[in-house]
Scaffold this motif. Structure first.
Motif, PDB file in Angstrom:
ATOM      1  N   ASP A 207      22.774  -8.608 -38.367  1.00 22.00           N
ATOM      2  CA  ASP A 207      21.663  -9.036 -38.032  1.00 22.00           C
ATOM      3  C   ASP A 207      19.871  -8.506 -39.247  1.00 22.00           C
ATOM      4  OD1 ASP A 207      18.885  -7.937 -36.049  1.00 22.00           O
ATOM      5  OD2 ASP A 207      20.073  -9.915 -35.433  1.00 22.00           O
ATOM      6  N   PRO A 208      19.279 -10.082 -39.387  1.00 28.25           N
ATOM      7  CA  PRO A 208      18.245  -9.408 -40.705  1.00 28.25           C
ATOM      8  C   PRO A 208      17.546  -8.985 -40.213  1.00 28.25           C
ATOM      9  CG  PRO A 208      19.365 -12.171 -40.414  1.00 28.25           C
ATOM     10  CD  PRO A 208      20.066 -11.433 -39.138  1.00 28.25           C
ATOM     11  N   ASP A 209      17.195  -8.966 -39.000  1.00 30.85           N
ATOM     12  CA  ASP A 209      16.405  -8.224 -38.372  1.00 30.85           C
ATOM     13  C   ASP A 209      16.148  -7.005 -38.355  1.00 30.85           C
ATOM     14  OD1 ASP A 209      14.086  -9.999 -37.264  1.00 30.85           O
ATOM     15  OD2 ASP A 209      15.293  -9.919 -35.493  1.00 30.85           O
ATOM     16  N   GLU A 210      18.094  -6.015 -38.563  1.00 32.79           N
ATOM     17  CA  GLU A 210      18.364  -4.967 -38.159  1.00 32.79           C
ATOM     18  C   GLU A 210      18.332  -4.652 -39.937  1.00 32.79           C
ATOM     19  OE1 GLU A 210      21.745  -2.000 -37.889  1.00 32.79           O
ATOM     20  OE2 GLU A 210      22.290  -4.129 -37.300  1.00 32.79           O
ATOM     21  N   ALA A 211      18.709  -5.241 -40.687  1.00 30.60           N
ATOM     22  CA  ALA A 211      18.845  -5.374 -42.216  1.00 30.60           C
ATOM     23  C   ALA A 211      16.567  -4.883 -42.540  1.00 30.60           C
ATOM     24  CB  ALA A 211      18.670  -6.479 -42.876  1.00 30.60           C
ATOM     25  N   ILE A 212      16.498  -5.678 -42.134  1.00 31.14           N
ATOM     26  CA  ILE A 212      14.545  -5.488 -42.645  1.00 31.14           C
ATOM     27  C   ILE A 212      14.353  -4.229 -42.119  1.00 31.14           C
ATOM     28  CG2 ILE A 212      12.392  -5.968 -42.052  1.00 31.14           C
ATOM     29  CD1 ILE A 212      13.530  -9.062 -41.312  1.00 31.14           C
ATOM     30  N   LYS A 213      14.538  -3.473 -40.903  1.00 33.62           N
ATOM     31  CA  LYS A 213      14.494  -2.197 -40.897  1.00 33.62           C
ATOM     32  C   LYS A 213      15.036  -1.200 -41.323  1.00 33.62           C
ATOM     33  CE  LYS A 213      13.903  -3.334 -36.054  1.00 33.62           C
ATOM     34  NZ  LYS A 213      13.931  -3.315 -34.393  1.00 33.62           N
ATOM     35  N   VAL A 214      16.288  -1.501 -41.506  1.00 32.23           N
ATOM     36  CA  VAL A 214      17.165  -0.589 -43.285  1.00 32.23           C
ATOM     37  C   VAL A 214      16.401  -0.370 -43.877  1.00 32.23           C
ATOM     38  CG1 VAL A 214      19.222  -0.426 -44.282  1.00 32.23           C
ATOM     39  CG2 VAL A 214      19.069  -1.061 -41.149  1.00 32.23           C
ATOM     40  N   ALA A 215      16.121  -1.614 -44.407  1.00 36.07           N
ATOM     41  CA  ALA A 215      15.793  -1.803 -45.451  1.00 36.07           C
ATOM     42  C   ALA A 215      14.109  -1.159 -45.940  1.00 36.07           C
ATOM     43  CB  ALA A 215      15.183  -2.567 -46.353  1.00 36.07           C
ATOM     44  N   ALA A 216      13.029  -1.120 -44.596  1.00 37.93           N
ATOM     45  CA  ALA A 216      11.676  -0.595 -44.920  1.00 37.93           C
ATOM     46  C   ALA A 216      11.651   1.493 -45.205  1.00 37.93           C
ATOM     47  CB  ALA A 216      11.090  -0.876 -43.546  1.00 37.93           C
ATOM     48  N   GLU A 217      12.934   1.834 -44.490  1.00 42.08           N
ATOM     49  CA  GLU A 217      13.427   3.126 -44.324  1.00 42.08           C
ATOM     50  C   GLU A 217      14.386   3.888 -45.677  1.00 42.08           C
ATOM     51  OE1 GLU A 217      16.414   5.921 -41.410  1.00 42.08           O
ATOM     52  OE2 GLU A 217      15.658   4.262 -40.266  1.00 42.08           O
TER      53      GLU A 217
ATOM     54  N   GLU B 188      12.414 -12.640 -47.882  1.00 43.13           N
ATOM     55  CA  GLU B 188      11.004 -11.865 -47.779  1.00 43.13           C
ATOM     56  C   GLU B 188      10.204 -11.118 -47.333  1.00 43.13           C
ATOM     57  OE1 GLU B 188       8.217 -16.890 -48.048  1.00 43.13           O
ATOM     58  OE2 GLU B 188       9.626 -16.304 -46.533  1.00 43.13           O
ATOM     59  N   GLN B 189      10.500 -11.128 -46.214  1.00 41.58           N
ATOM     60  CA  GLN B 189      10.508  -9.774 -45.482  1.00 41.58           C
ATOM     61  C   GLN B 189      10.380  -8.595 -46.369  1.00 41.58           C
ATOM     62  OE1 GLN B 189       8.241  -9.827 -42.100  1.00 41.58           O
ATOM     63  NE2 GLN B 189       8.573 -11.708 -43.037  1.00 41.58           N
ATOM     64  N   ILE B 190      11.964  -8.648 -46.302  1.00 41.98           N
ATOM     65  CA  ILE B 190      12.321  -7.727 -47.106  1.00 41.98           C
ATOM     66  C   ILE B 190      11.152  -6.901 -48.189  1.00 41.98           C
ATOM     67  CG2 ILE B 190      14.155  -6.273 -48.608  1.00 41.98           C
ATOM     68  CD1 ILE B 190      15.978  -7.774 -46.458  1.00 41.98           C
ATOM     69  N   LYS B 191      11.058  -7.419 -48.968  1.00 42.08           N
ATOM     70  CA  LYS B 191      10.444  -7.944 -50.637  1.00 42.08           C
ATOM     71  C   LYS B 191       9.326  -7.317 -49.577  1.00 42.08           C
ATOM     72  CE  LYS B 191      11.148  -8.218 -53.910  1.00 42.08           C
ATOM     73  NZ  LYS B 191      11.677  -6.753 -55.186  1.00 42.08           N
ATOM     74  N   LYS B 192       7.825  -6.991 -48.480  1.00 41.35           N
ATOM     75  CA  LYS B 192       7.171  -6.583 -47.997  1.00 41.35           C
ATOM     76  C   LYS B 192       7.492  -5.170 -47.507  1.00 41.35           C
ATOM     77  CE  LYS B 192       5.630 -11.267 -46.142  1.00 41.35           C
ATOM     78  NZ  LYS B 192       4.814 -11.799 -44.615  1.00 41.35           N
ATOM     79  N   VAL B 193       8.202  -5.498 -47.130  1.00 40.12           N
ATOM     80  CA  VAL B 193       8.566  -3.437 -46.902  1.00 40.12           C
ATOM     81  C   VAL B 193       9.046  -3.019 -48.144  1.00 40.12           C
ATOM     82  CG1 VAL B 193       8.550  -4.363 -44.383  1.00 40.12           C
ATOM     83  CG2 VAL B 193      11.260  -3.852 -45.440  1.00 40.12           C
TER      84      VAL B 193
END
Length: 213
Positions: A37-47, A69-74
């Motif tokens: 899931d992309p949303d989960e991936a963004i959270k994992v990348a941020a953490e 784009e979202q992962i590059k931000k976090v």
């Protein structure tokens, strides 16, 4: 030697498990997580701030382009490699435009994937041989131009994916949380860019070119 930490993002569990096993068996890499899931991936990348993310571009409702784009931000230092069945240079170009450092197709070998990971981890860009060969052929191509595939926007590509799955305009609008009129405008623009007369022609085009979408 410090291992390259990797996050695998793909909505197919078998693909995630396969790459996790292959890369996890290499002493140079550490697969820290895999997400469908992309949303989960963004959270994992941020953490976890992985060194490299292998990002499938064909996911819904959020595409790999948007997730990149979202992962590059976090996690700005994370290097992202787009992974897709699409061998059209336009997709690789879009991924680089939204912040990715590499692009490989699912026809790429294990050796090429490893090479891509090592190159982007160094800060270099990497485009797989299949895409580079297509670009070389296009540069020497003298035939008349066909459908303007490269001009399709991320949203139009996403909508084509829904059409391929048999979704109606109303269903697409509900999935993407946009108006029915907006979907119809996108469909009109898609037909215009692909030089097609109607939806039936679009479906036929998609079915006749399964590698494009």
């Amino acid at each position: 030697m410090k291992k390259v930490s990797i996050l695998i993002v793909d909505d197919h569990k078998l693909i995630r498990e396969t790459w996790s096993f292959i890369l996890g068996s290499d002493d140079r890499f550490e697969v820290i997580a895999d997400c469908g899931d992309p949303d989960e991936a963004i959270k994992v990348a941020a953490e976890k701030k992985p060194n490299v993310v292998l990002m499938d571009i064909n996911m819904i409702p959020m595409s790999g382009f948007d997730a990149t784009e979202q992962i590059k931000k976090v996690s700005p230092e994370t290097r992202i490699i787009g992974v897709s069945m699409h061998s059209q240079p336009a997709y690789a170009r879009k991924m680089l435009q939204v912040g990715a450092h590499g692009y490989v197709t699912k026809n790429s070998s294990r050796e090429e994937m490893v090479k891509a990971i090592l190159e982007v981890d160094k800060g270099n860009k990497y485009i797989c041989d299949e895409i580079r060969n297509i670009i070389s052929e296009q540069l020497t191509e003298t035939e008349p131009q066909g459908p303007d595939i490269q001009s399709l926007t991320d949203r139009e590509i996403q909508i084509i994916g829904f059409i391929k799955k048999g979704h109606s305009s109303r269903e697409i609008a509900a999935e993407l949380d946009i108006s029915l009129k907006t979907v119809e405008v996108h469909r009109h623009n898609i037909l215009k860019k692909l030089k097609l007369k109607n939806t039936a022609a679009l479906v036929n085009f998609i079915n006749s070119n399964p590698s494009l979408y």
